[in-house]
Structure formats: structure tokens, C-alpha cells
Scaffold this motif. Sequence first.
Motif, PDB file in Angstrom:
ATOM      1  N   VAL A 153       0.848  -1.198   0.000  1.00 56.70           N
ATOM      2  CA  VAL A 153       0.000   0.000   0.000  1.00 56.70           C
ATOM      3  C   VAL A 153       0.876   1.238   0.000  1.00 56.70           C
ATOM      4  O   VAL A 153       0.628   2.201  -0.725  1.00 56.70           O
ATOM      5  CB  VAL A 153      -0.931   0.003   1.224  1.00 56.70           C
ATOM      6  CG1 VAL A 153      -1.819   1.249   1.221  1.00 56.70           C
ATOM      7  CG2 VAL A 153      -1.780  -1.257   1.266  1.00 56.70           C
ATOM      8  N   CYS A 154       1.923   1.225   0.819  1.00 57.47           N
ATOM      9  CA  CYS A 154       2.832   2.373   0.894  1.00 57.47           C
ATOM     10  C   CYS A 154       4.127   1.947   1.549  1.00 57.47           C
ATOM     11  O   CYS A 154       4.211   0.878   2.156  1.00 57.47           O
ATOM     12  CB  CYS A 154       2.204   3.507   1.701  1.00 57.47           C
ATOM     13  SG  CYS A 154       1.936   3.081   3.442  1.00 57.47           S
ATOM     14  N   SER A 155       5.151   2.786   1.422  1.00 53.26           N
ATOM     15  CA  SER A 155       6.413   2.606   2.109  1.00 53.26           C
ATOM     16  C   SER A 155       6.750   3.939   2.762  1.00 53.26           C
ATOM     17  O   SER A 155       7.031   4.930   2.069  1.00 53.26           O
ATOM     18  CB  SER A 155       7.511   2.178   1.134  1.00 53.26           C
ATOM     19  OG  SER A 155       8.722   1.928   1.808  1.00 53.26           O
ATOM     20  N   THR A 167       8.893   6.400   5.425  1.00 51.93           N
ATOM     21  CA  THR A 167      10.268   6.519   5.933  1.00 51.93           C
ATOM     22  C   THR A 167      10.353   7.260   7.260  1.00 51.93           C
ATOM     23  O   THR A 167      11.424   7.332   7.844  1.00 51.93           O
ATOM     24  CB  THR A 167      11.150   7.259   4.902  1.00 51.93           C
ATOM     25  OG1 THR A 167      10.591   8.544   4.639  1.00 51.93           O
ATOM     26  CG2 THR A 167      11.234   6.460   3.605  1.00 51.93           C
ATOM     27  N   THR A 168       9.253   7.821   7.724  1.00 55.87           N
ATOM     28  CA  THR A 168       9.285   8.581   8.974  1.00 55.87           C
ATOM     29  C   THR A 168       8.162   8.121   9.895  1.00 55.87           C
ATOM     30  O   THR A 168       7.057   7.796   9.451  1.00 55.87           O
ATOM     31  CB  THR A 168       9.142  10.090   8.717  1.00 55.87           C
ATOM     32  OG1 THR A 168       7.916  10.338   8.015  1.00 55.87           O
ATOM     33  CG2 THR A 168      10.313  10.616   7.910  1.00 55.87           C
ATOM     34  N   ALA A 169       8.462   8.117  11.194  1.00 52.52           N
ATOM     35  CA  ALA A 169       7.440   7.772  12.189  1.00 52.52           C
ATOM     36  C   ALA A 169       6.523   8.968  12.425  1.00 52.52           C
ATOM     37  O   ALA A 169       6.967  10.120  12.314  1.00 52.52           O
ATOM     38  CB  ALA A 169       8.116   7.356  13.486  1.00 52.52           C
ATOM     39  N   PRO A 170       5.250   8.769  12.739  1.00 50.19           N
ATOM     40  CA  PRO A 170       4.566   7.474  12.817  1.00 50.19           C
ATOM     41  C   PRO A 170       4.347   6.895  11.429  1.00 50.19           C
ATOM     42  O   PRO A 170       4.009   7.615  10.487  1.00 50.19           O
ATOM     43  CB  PRO A 170       3.239   7.824  13.498  1.00 50.19           C
ATOM     44  CG  PRO A 170       3.006   9.250  13.119  1.00 50.19           C
ATOM     45  CD  PRO A 170       4.354   9.893  13.070  1.00 50.19           C
ATOM     46  N   TYR A 171       4.556   5.590  11.314  1.00 51.65           N
ATOM     47  CA  TYR A 171       4.506   4.929  10.014  1.00 51.65           C
ATOM     48  C   TYR A 171       3.055   4.565   9.683  1.00 51.65           C
ATOM     49  O   TYR A 171       2.392   3.858  10.440  1.00 51.65           O
ATOM     50  CB  TYR A 171       5.382   3.677  10.033  1.00 51.65           C
ATOM     51  CG  TYR A 171       6.799   3.978  10.446  1.00 51.65           C
ATOM     52  CD1 TYR A 171       7.700   4.564   9.560  1.00 51.65           C
ATOM     53  CD2 TYR A 171       7.246   3.692  11.740  1.00 51.65           C
ATOM     54  CE1 TYR A 171       9.004   4.856   9.944  1.00 51.65           C
ATOM     55  CE2 TYR A 171       8.544   3.967  12.129  1.00 51.65           C
ATOM     56  CZ  TYR A 171       9.418   4.561  11.230  1.00 51.65           C
ATOM     57  OH  TYR A 171      10.703   4.851  11.618  1.00 51.65           O
ATOM     58  N   GLY A 172       2.597   5.027   8.544  1.00 50.52           N
ATOM     59  CA  GLY A 172       1.226   4.734   8.176  1.00 50.52           C
ATOM     60  C   GLY A 172       0.857   5.320   6.834  1.00 50.52           C
ATOM     61  O   GLY A 172       1.629   6.063   6.217  1.00 50.52           O
ATOM     62  N   GLY A 192     -14.154  -8.833   0.714  1.00 48.92           N
ATOM     63  CA  GLY A 192     -13.721 -10.126   1.220  1.00 48.92           C
ATOM     64  C   GLY A 192     -12.738  -9.969   2.357  1.00 48.92           C
ATOM     65  O   GLY A 192     -12.485  -8.853   2.850  1.00 48.92           O
ATOM     66  N   ALA A 193     -12.172 -11.090   2.805  1.00 44.88           N
ATOM     67  CA  ALA A 193     -11.241 -11.094   3.925  1.00 44.88           C
ATOM     68  C   ALA A 193      -9.812 -10.860   3.431  1.00 44.88           C
ATOM     69  O   ALA A 193      -9.397 -11.423   2.415  1.00 44.88           O
ATOM     70  CB  ALA A 193     -11.329 -12.408   4.680  1.00 44.88           C
ATOM     71  N   TYR A 194      -9.062 -10.043   4.177  1.00 46.38           N
ATOM     72  CA  TYR A 194      -7.682  -9.705   3.817  1.00 46.38           C
ATOM     73  C   TYR A 194      -6.790  -9.774   5.053  1.00 46.38           C
ATOM     74  O   TYR A 194      -7.238  -9.516   6.177  1.00 46.38           O
ATOM     75  CB  TYR A 194      -7.595  -8.283   3.223  1.00 46.38           C
ATOM     76  CG  TYR A 194      -8.186  -8.178   1.835  1.00 46.38           C
ATOM     77  CD1 TYR A 194      -7.387  -8.256   0.705  1.00 46.38           C
ATOM     78  CD2 TYR A 194      -9.561  -8.019   1.661  1.00 46.38           C
ATOM     79  CE1 TYR A 194      -7.933  -8.184  -0.562  1.00 46.38           C
ATOM     80  CE2 TYR A 194     -10.123  -7.936   0.397  1.00 46.38           C
ATOM     81  CZ  TYR A 194      -9.305  -8.023  -0.711  1.00 46.38           C
ATOM     82  OH  TYR A 194      -9.857  -7.949  -1.981  1.00 46.38           O
ATOM     83  N   ASP A 195      -5.525 -10.107   4.813  1.00 41.62           N
ATOM     84  CA  ASP A 195      -4.497 -10.008   5.847  1.00 41.62           C
ATOM     85  C   ASP A 195      -3.664  -8.762   5.571  1.00 41.62           C
ATOM     86  O   ASP A 195      -3.369  -8.443   4.410  1.00 41.62           O
ATOM     87  CB  ASP A 195      -3.595 -11.239   5.841  1.00 41.62           C
ATOM     88  CG  ASP A 195      -4.306 -12.479   6.350  1.00 41.62           C
ATOM     89  OD1 ASP A 195      -5.190 -12.330   7.216  1.00 41.62           O
ATOM     90  OD2 ASP A 195      -3.999 -13.589   5.873  1.00 41.62           O
ATOM     91  N   VAL A 196      -3.282  -8.078   6.649  1.00 40.56           N
ATOM     92  CA  VAL A 196      -2.460  -6.862   6.554  1.00 40.56           C
ATOM     93  C   VAL A 196      -1.219  -7.072   7.411  1.00 40.56           C
ATOM     94  O   VAL A 196      -1.290  -7.614   8.518  1.00 40.56           O
ATOM     95  CB  VAL A 196      -3.243  -5.631   7.044  1.00 40.56           C
ATOM     96  CG1 VAL A 196      -2.366  -4.377   6.966  1.00 40.56           C
ATOM     97  CG2 VAL A 196      -4.516  -5.441   6.224  1.00 40.56           C
ATOM     98  N   ARG A 197      -0.054  -6.652   6.894  1.00 38.54           N
ATOM     99  CA  ARG A 197       1.194  -6.797   7.629  1.00 38.54           C
ATOM    100  C   ARG A 197       2.099  -5.601   7.356  1.00 38.54           C
ATOM    101  O   ARG A 197       1.830  -4.789   6.462  1.00 38.54           O
ATOM    102  CB  ARG A 197       1.918  -8.083   7.230  1.00 38.54           C
ATOM    103  CG  ARG A 197       2.534  -8.022   5.833  1.00 38.54           C
ATOM    104  CD  ARG A 197       3.273  -9.290   5.475  1.00 38.54           C
ATOM    105  NE  ARG A 197       4.019  -9.164   4.214  1.00 38.54           N
ATOM    106  CZ  ARG A 197       4.717 -10.136   3.666  1.00 38.54           C
ATOM    107  NH1 ARG A 197       4.761 -11.331   4.242  1.00 38.54           N
ATOM    108  NH2 ARG A 197       5.376  -9.939   2.532  1.00 38.54           N
ATOM    109  N   ALA A 198       3.189  -5.530   8.115  1.00 43.82           N
ATOM    110  CA  ALA A 198       4.198  -4.477   7.904  1.00 43.82           C
ATOM    111  C   ALA A 198       5.568  -5.122   7.797  1.00 43.82           C
ATOM    112  O   ALA A 198       5.852  -6.121   8.471  1.00 43.82           O
ATOM    113  CB  ALA A 198       4.178  -3.477   9.052  1.00 43.82           C
ATOM    114  N   VAL A 199       6.426  -4.556   6.934  1.00 43.20           N
ATOM    115  CA  VAL A 199       7.804  -5.017   6.771  1.00 43.20           C
ATOM    116  C   VAL A 199       8.724  -3.834   7.046  1.00 43.20           C
ATOM    117  O   VAL A 199       8.685  -2.824   6.328  1.00 43.20           O
ATOM    118  CB  VAL A 199       8.066  -5.572   5.361  1.00 43.20           C
ATOM    119  CG1 VAL A 199       9.511  -6.054   5.240  1.00 43.20           C
ATOM    120  CG2 VAL A 199       7.090  -6.694   5.024  1.00 43.20           C
ATOM    121  N   ALA A 200       9.523  -3.942   8.101  1.00 42.34           N
ATOM    122  CA  ALA A 200      10.440  -2.859   8.474  1.00 42.34           C
ATOM    123  C   ALA A 200      11.855  -3.217   8.037  1.00 42.34           C
ATOM    124  O   ALA A 200      12.315  -4.344   8.248  1.00 42.34           O
ATOM    125  CB  ALA A 200      10.400  -2.626   9.982  1.00 42.34           C
TER     126      ALA A 200
END
Length: 611
Positions: A107-109, A111-116, A127-135
Amino acid sequence: MNEQPRHRLPAAPRDPKVRALALVALLAVVALSATGFSSATFSSQSEAATGTVTSSDWTGPTVSVQDPGSPVRGTVALEATAADDGTGIKDVAIQYQAVEGAGWTTVCSDTTAPYGCSWATTSVADGAYDVRAVATDVAGNATTSDSVRTVVANNASVVLSDVPDVVRGSISLETAYYNIFLPLSVSVQYRAEGSTVWRTACTNFTPLASTCTWNTTTVPNGSYELRSVVTTLLGSYYSPVDSGVLVDNSAPTVTMSDPGTPLAGTRTFSATASDADSGVAQVVVQVARTGTSTWQTLCTITDAPFSCRVDTTTLANASYSVRAVATDVAGNTTTSAVVANRVVDNTASSVSVEDPGAYLNGTTTLRAGANASSGVTSVRIQRAPTGGSTWTDVCTTTTAPYTCSWDTTQVADGGYDLRAVLLDGAGRTTTSAVVANRVVDNSLVRAIDVQAANGGGTVGRLDSGDKLTLTYSEQVKPSSLLAGWDGSSRAVTLRLRDGNLVGGGARNDTVDVLSGSTPVALGSVMLGNDYVKSGKTVTFTATLSATTTTSGSAVRTVVTVQLGAATGSGLRTTSGTSTMVWTPSTAATDLTGNRCAAAPVTETGAADRDF
């Protein structure tokens, strides 16, 4: 329209199993936060997008993604937290994937906190989806968070809540629906896998009720697909299909083996058990004093063969009944017939030899246990060719613990029986039961390690990009693994089979590699966890390659299998850690024709969340 949904999925799962899995996943995030997810081979390995970063920072950042709630619609805020004690955070990518999907979308990348960032859910199907973050930190180390699940409901949609992989008896099925007006009924339907005919499992004629009960004993054991249906005056709305639900209402079979009598010292207790549907989950061996009904557990075994070694000195000297209780993955249980009047007597002289393992090489420690009311004068540990009657002393020991070292390189490779002989203070000799057919194999070529690495997909699930690495002790001829192969990249198929299909049990799913329909002579790897649903086989396109590495003066072959796309249904995501066991093929040879030992090797390093 901004109509609110009539029903929402509950904020917390009602099913204790689901709650337990959620807790395990949360604890996994906490436990792994120091280093992130990684294979036992590499504590941290990454490749920068451009250039090379040289740093002493080998520890990945910590990262977690916040639950956006469920259901979601329109534009939704996705947020993650990340920290790094070394070089600092470079960026945090937030990603989504449809449940049972084939790839993650960024969705996005940030570079600064807060990350979102904002997720326009109208760009994806309901439908159903899984969401995750990669740091990723500045040194290039990357950590993937556990995922959270949400339901996108921008239009009229129906969702069947998660159904357990294996079910029995009557089960509760829960349906949620969104943006649907004036429903007449809410039903759940089923069909046998491979069938095109849907039948009603259960119906709520009162739409305000979101659950109904399916009595699975009304259908044959087997694998089924389920879906929810909301019926209105204007038509019907269907949920996505939940496949691979195994119905198992049949109990396993189990037989307790006779441990013999009298029983003294350390003895083997074993049972045979099988289950044609979901597979045997565990066998419990129990004893009860003769004439009583109070059963005491001696051991619980989760993998075949179902046997354990028990120190009978922990039991009072008396007469006992012995039985085994088998439980399958669905929860059905069977109790074996009782083996009665087995006497435990540790007042007389007793001696036993411990099992050193099925495969032996180099110098191996042999152990014996001994007891005598008149005192132990000596214990001799002996060997004989398997099935032979000529016994040779390995050692004689006079003091506890009764152990000695056996240099197996001084005997020919092959099968050996082991026993111990006790000489007590009264001059009497007692001979132990035999531990049979322990294989000595000092072949130059051996399997020495097996590892798995996540390739950027879901942690704990076999995905495209994941790697399996097999390391031999010597340089192996690639053509002995696959005719005509020189070690360069070769298209193959990796086969993942439920452990029940190969006799390993529900949690011992196994992989091997095929070239067309011909097995590549790598042997097989028991994964030690449940990566595919009961009775299922999933195949992956894969790339096979071989390289050499030098360790001291040894040149070793490393075979890598990189996974591609999957074919077949039933993949599962595991939350627990495990250690893999690789059983190599003896068809593999080194450059001079020496064959590989058949001895299995266990994955080195701490137990981790493979793939």
C-alpha cells in the motif's frame, strides 16, 4: 450508500481454538521482536536495493501492524510501529493480501514515524484480507510483522467466519453480512470436494441470528467446501468458498503391545495406532494397579512409532494393567484392550541398555541402567551383528552412571544389536532386553544440515520465493541426484504432503523434490509442523541449484530449492516453531562414488518458524 452493516464479525473470536491461535501469534511477535523472523541458518541476511552497506548491525528491527478493525470500507488508515537499536529504521512497508491469496501488495512505504498510510479499499474486491508491515533498517536487515485480518465490505457482501480445518459432531457456523437489506434467511451450504451440488448444512430463518449448527454426523467422512448464503426478496448473496474442511467422525484404532513381565529398570512401552481420516494426533500409554480403575499416564507420544522408554523404578512394585489411548486430530478417541497382570519388580536384580539412536557413527556413548539388592559388581555392555548370537564386550564398567564410549569406526558398517549384562554382589548375572538393529554407518558422505528461509511471503507458510537448503559433508556429484544435472538451475517440482499421507502424523508434513514424475535423489524433509491440511498435497514449481562451499579443509555441496507458484488447496500458516529432519537418499555419491549415509540429520540452530 452509508447504511451500517446489520451484522459484524465479533471483535474477539468465540472459538477457544481461534483465541488460542491469536494469543500464540501475539506472543510470537513479542518473543521474536529482538531479532525478527529468520531462519536458523541466517540470523540476518539482506540485500540492499542499490549499492552495498557495510555495517556491524546484524539485528533486524522490531515491527508490528495495528488492527484496522473489521469490517472496513472506503479509505482506511493503516498504521505500524517499528524500532531499531542499531542503524535505525530506513522504511516501513505496509502490505495486504487476500486470504488464501498468492502474493502481497504494498500500500505504501513510509520513511518517517509514525509509520502509516491510507488504503483505498474500493480498489479491491470485498472479502477477507491479511495486513502486515515489513520494516527495514539502514543496514538492510528486514523484519516482517505478524499479520492482522480484516474484512473489506464496500458493497453487499457475505462472510463465513473461519471454520476449523477438521470438524466432528455438531459445530457452530457463523455468518456476517454487510449492506444487505431485508434478508429472509441466512444459511450455510456444503458440498463434497469435487462435487458441483450444494446442500444446506443449517439455516437461520430469523435473520437477526448469525449462527447455526451443522450436524456433521449426517454426512460421510471426507473433505468439504462451505459457503454462507443470505437470501432476500431481490436474490441471494454468497460468501467466498471455504475449502478443505475435513469431517472426521470416526475414532482411530489402537492396540497396546505387551511390555512383558516382570518389568524392571528402564523398559519400552509401545502401541500401534492408525486413523484413516484426520490422522493420529497422540497416543497416551497408561498403567493402573491391578484391581483399581485409577489410570496413571506413563508417556504421551505424538509421532509414529508410538513408543517410549519408561523408568519402572518410578512405579511401586506391584501388578499392573497397561493400556493405550489414541486421539485423532478431530478429537475422536479410542482406548485399547488392556494388557493385564504385568508385574513391576525392582527388588530383584535388573539391567537395561538405553537406545543410542537408530544411526550411529564416530564415537558414540552407550548407557545402561542397573539395580541389585546385593549391589552392582559390574555392568558389561555388549554388541552383536543384528540377529546374531556372538556377543562382544564393548566395555565393562563398575560404577554408576554405567556408560562407555564406543568407537564405531572400529567395526564394519551395518546393523548391530546391543545389550547389557549385570553381575551382582551375590555373583548372579542378569541380561537386559536387546536394543535391536542400531545401524553403524561411517560413510564419508553425510547430510549435515537442512534450513529454510522466508522469501518475503507469509512467515510460517510455504510461499513463492521461500528457499530450502540442504548441505552435504562432502562435494556431491549433481548427476547422482538427477541424471544429466550439472548443478546449474533446473526447473523441478517441490511436493508438500500432509504427514498422515506418509506415516509421519498430522504435524509432520513432508517435502520432496520431483523432476517430472521422477524423484530427485535428495530424500525427504520432515517439516515438524502442520503446513497443509489433513490428507492434502500441494505442489510448487521450483528451481533446483547446487553450489559448493568450503569449511576448513572440507569442500561441501549445498543444494538449494527455491519455491515458485503453488498448485492445489490446503496450505496452512503455522504459528509455532519446529526443527526439520532431513533423511537423505543413499543414491547421492561424492566425486569418487562413495554413497551418502542414510542417517537423518536434524536442523541446526534454535527451533524457529521455518519458511
